[in-house]
Scaffold this motif. Sequence first.
Motif, PDB file in Angstrom:
ATOM      1  N   PHE A 167     -10.053  -7.668   2.141  1.00 24.05           N
ATOM      2  CA  PHE A 167     -10.075  -7.197   3.641  1.00 24.05           C
ATOM      3  C   PHE A 167     -11.069  -6.210   3.582  1.00 24.05           C
ATOM      4  N   SER A 168     -11.231  -5.812   4.515  1.00 21.90           N
ATOM      5  CA  SER A 168     -11.888  -4.549   4.839  1.00 21.90           C
ATOM      6  C   SER A 168     -11.769  -3.767   5.617  1.00 21.90           C
ATOM      7  N   GLU A 169     -12.557  -2.668   5.778  1.00 19.25           N
ATOM      8  CA  GLU A 169     -11.951  -1.389   4.732  1.00 19.25           C
ATOM      9  C   GLU A 169     -10.741  -1.121   6.582  1.00 19.25           C
ATOM     10  N   GLN A 170     -11.273  -1.074   7.549  1.00 17.51           N
ATOM     11  CA  GLN A 170      -9.991  -1.384   9.287  1.00 17.51           C
ATOM     12  C   GLN A 170      -8.630  -1.793   8.296  1.00 17.51           C
ATOM     13  N   TRP A 171      -8.854  -2.353   7.830  1.00 17.08           N
ATOM     14  CA  TRP A 171      -7.541  -3.433   7.626  1.00 17.08           C
ATOM     15  C   TRP A 171      -6.781  -2.054   5.960  1.00 17.08           C
ATOM     16  N   ALA A 172      -8.105  -1.836   5.194  1.00 17.76           N
ATOM     17  CA  ALA A 172      -7.715  -0.903   4.328  1.00 17.76           C
ATOM     18  C   ALA A 172      -6.702   0.426   4.813  1.00 17.76           C
ATOM     19  N   TYR A 173      -7.480   0.833   6.258  1.00 15.64           N
ATOM     20  CA  TYR A 173      -6.869   2.035   6.317  1.00 15.64           C
ATOM     21  C   TYR A 173      -4.820   1.604   7.229  1.00 15.64           C
ATOM     22  N   ARG A 174      -4.945   0.204   7.801  1.00 19.14           N
ATOM     23  CA  ARG A 174      -3.819   0.086   7.935  1.00 19.14           C
ATOM     24  C   ARG A 174      -2.484  -0.390   7.078  1.00 19.14           C
ATOM     25  N   PHE A 175      -3.413  -0.671   5.453  1.00 17.70           N
ATOM     26  CA  PHE A 175      -2.226  -0.970   5.029  1.00 17.70           C
ATOM     27  C   PHE A 175      -2.096   0.835   4.797  1.00 17.70           C
ATOM     28  N   GLN A 176      -2.530   1.542   4.351  1.00 15.35           N
ATOM     29  CA  GLN A 176      -1.717   2.721   3.795  1.00 15.35           C
ATOM     30  C   GLN A 176      -0.461   2.872   5.130  1.00 15.35           C
ATOM     31  N   SER A 177      -1.152   2.960   6.462  1.00 15.23           N
ATOM     32  CA  SER A 177       0.139   3.175   7.116  1.00 15.23           C
ATOM     33  C   SER A 177       1.438   2.436   6.668  1.00 15.23           C
ATOM     34  N   VAL A 178       1.181   0.969   6.579  1.00 16.17           N
ATOM     35  CA  VAL A 178       2.031   0.519   6.139  1.00 16.17           C
ATOM     36  C   VAL A 178       2.762   0.479   4.785  1.00 16.17           C
ATOM     37  N   ILE A 179       2.371   0.498   3.854  1.00 11.25           N
ATOM     38  CA  ILE A 179       2.683   1.379   2.716  1.00 11.25           C
ATOM     39  C   ILE A 179       3.042   3.086   3.082  1.00 11.25           C
ATOM     40  N   ASP A 180       2.535   4.102   4.006  1.00 15.55           N
ATOM     41  CA  ASP A 180       3.176   5.231   3.852  1.00 15.55           C
ATOM     42  C   ASP A 180       4.535   4.539   5.131  1.00 15.55           C
ATOM     43  N   GLU A 181       4.306   3.786   5.974  1.00 18.73           N
ATOM     44  CA  GLU A 181       5.726   3.942   6.448  1.00 18.73           C
ATOM     45  C   GLU A 181       7.382   3.105   5.870  1.00 18.73           C
ATOM     46  N   LEU A 182       6.412   2.478   4.582  1.00 21.82           N
ATOM     47  CA  LEU A 182       7.581   1.761   3.270  1.00 21.82           C
ATOM     48  C   LEU A 182       8.209   2.607   2.375  1.00 21.82           C
ATOM     49  N   VAL A 183       7.529   3.152   1.492  1.00 22.93           N
ATOM     50  CA  VAL A 183       7.647   3.761   0.905  1.00 22.93           C
ATOM     51  C   VAL A 183       8.479   5.239   1.525  1.00 22.93           C
ATOM     52  N   ASN A 184       8.198   6.025   2.891  1.00 20.86           N
ATOM     53  CA  ASN A 184       8.693   7.203   3.409  1.00 20.86           C
ATOM     54  C   ASN A 184      10.240   6.539   4.027  1.00 20.86           C
ATOM     55  N   ASN A 185      10.348   5.497   4.286  1.00 18.18           N
ATOM     56  CA  ASN A 185      11.854   4.349   4.729  1.00 18.18           C
ATOM     57  C   ASN A 185      12.936   4.602   3.316  1.00 18.18           C
ATOM     58  N   ALA A 186      11.789   3.648   1.933  1.00 22.55           N
ATOM     59  CA  ALA A 186      12.944   4.254   0.718  1.00 22.55           C
ATOM     60  C   ALA A 186      13.235   4.927   0.207  1.00 22.55           C
ATOM     61  N   ILE A 187      12.129   6.440   0.476  1.00 22.94           N
ATOM     62  CA  ILE A 187      12.458   7.641   0.040  1.00 22.94           C
ATOM     63  C   ILE A 187      13.890   8.430   0.972  1.00 22.94           C
ATOM     64  N   GLU A 188      13.806   8.216   2.265  1.00 26.54           N
ATOM     65  CA  GLU A 188      14.577   8.900   3.134  1.00 26.54           C
ATOM     66  C   GLU A 188      15.398   7.751   3.198  1.00 26.54           C
ATOM     67  N   PHE A 189      15.666   6.675   2.791  1.00 22.20           N
ATOM     68  CA  PHE A 189      17.019   6.270   3.319  1.00 22.20           C
ATOM     69  C   PHE A 189      17.660   5.478   2.666  1.00 22.20           C
ATOM     70  N   GLY A 190      16.934   5.196   1.476  1.00 21.53           N
ATOM     71  CA  GLY A 190      17.291   3.684   0.465  1.00 21.53           C
ATOM     72  C   GLY A 190      18.150   4.445  -0.805  1.00 21.53           C
ATOM     73  N   SER A 191      16.743   5.834  -1.283  1.00 19.56           N
ATOM     74  CA  SER A 191      17.256   5.697  -3.021  1.00 19.56           C
ATOM     75  C   SER A 191      17.327   7.854  -2.966  1.00 19.56           C
ATOM     76  N   ALA A 192      18.680   7.704  -3.217  1.00 18.43           N
ATOM     77  CA  ALA A 192      19.088   9.433  -3.121  1.00 18.43           C
ATOM     78  C   ALA A 192      17.648  10.112  -4.240  1.00 18.43           C
ATOM     79  N   PRO A 193      17.672  11.898  -3.922  1.00 19.29           N
ATOM     80  CA  PRO A 193      16.631  12.105  -4.900  1.00 19.29           C
ATOM     81  C   PRO A 193      16.584  12.076  -5.754  1.00 19.29           C
ATOM     82  N   GLY A 194      15.594  11.461  -7.085  1.00 22.57           N
ATOM     83  CA  GLY A 194      15.767  11.279  -8.266  1.00 22.57           C
ATOM     84  C   GLY A 194      15.471   9.630  -8.325  1.00 22.57           C
ATOM     85  N   LYS A 195      15.895   9.115  -7.737  1.00 24.01           N
ATOM     86  CA  LYS A 195      16.280   8.104  -7.896  1.00 24.01           C
ATOM     87  C   LYS A 195      14.884   7.110  -7.859  1.00 24.01           C
ATOM     88  N   ASP A 196      14.843   6.102  -8.353  1.00 26.83           N
ATOM     89  CA  ASP A 196      13.119   5.362  -8.570  1.00 26.83           C
ATOM     90  C   ASP A 196      13.002   4.396  -7.106  1.00 26.83           C
TER      91      ASP A 196
END
Length: 141
Positions: free
Chosen positions: A22-51
Motif C-alpha cells: 500500500f502507498s504511504e497515504q494508505w499507511a497514514y490512513r491505517f494509522q487513523s483506522v487502528i487508532d479508532e478501533l483500539v481507542n474504542n476497545a480501550i474506552e468502551f470494551g475492556s476494563a482497565p488492565g484487561k487485554d
Amino acid sequence: NAYFMSGLRDFTMNLVRNMTGFSEQWAYRFQSVIDELVNNAIEFGSAPGKDVKITFISQHGKSIDISVEDTGTGPSKKSAEELAKLVEDRRHVNPLQITSIRGRGLAQIVANWTDVLEFKNTPEGGLVVHVIKHLEAGEQL
C-alpha cells in the motif's frame, strides 16, 4: 492501555509502508483506522488492565486485514448488532451534524477507508471488529 497508542501507530505505519504494497497515504490512513478501533476497545470494551487483542494479516500487494478484540468488560460495551446499527445510522449523516465530541470514527473513518467492516460477538462476551482493505490499481507504491 492508551500509553501504547503512539507505538502502535508507529508499528502500523511501518507495517503498511514496508510489508503490504500500500502507498504511504494508505499507511497514514491505517494509522487513523487502528487508532479508532483500539481507542474504542480501550474506552468502551475492556476494563482497565484487561487485554485488547490486535491482529494484522497482510497479503502483499493484495490486502490488509485487521481485527481488534476487546474483553467485553468495559463500561459501555456494545454488541455486534448495536455497533453495526450505530455505524449504519451515522454513515450517511453529514459529520458536521454530529454534535458529540466523539462518535464519528467508525462511520466516517473506518467504514470509508475499508472495504469490509464486520462486528462479531465473542463467546466470552467481548467484541471483535474486523476490517479488510483490498489493494486496488493505482494505490501501490
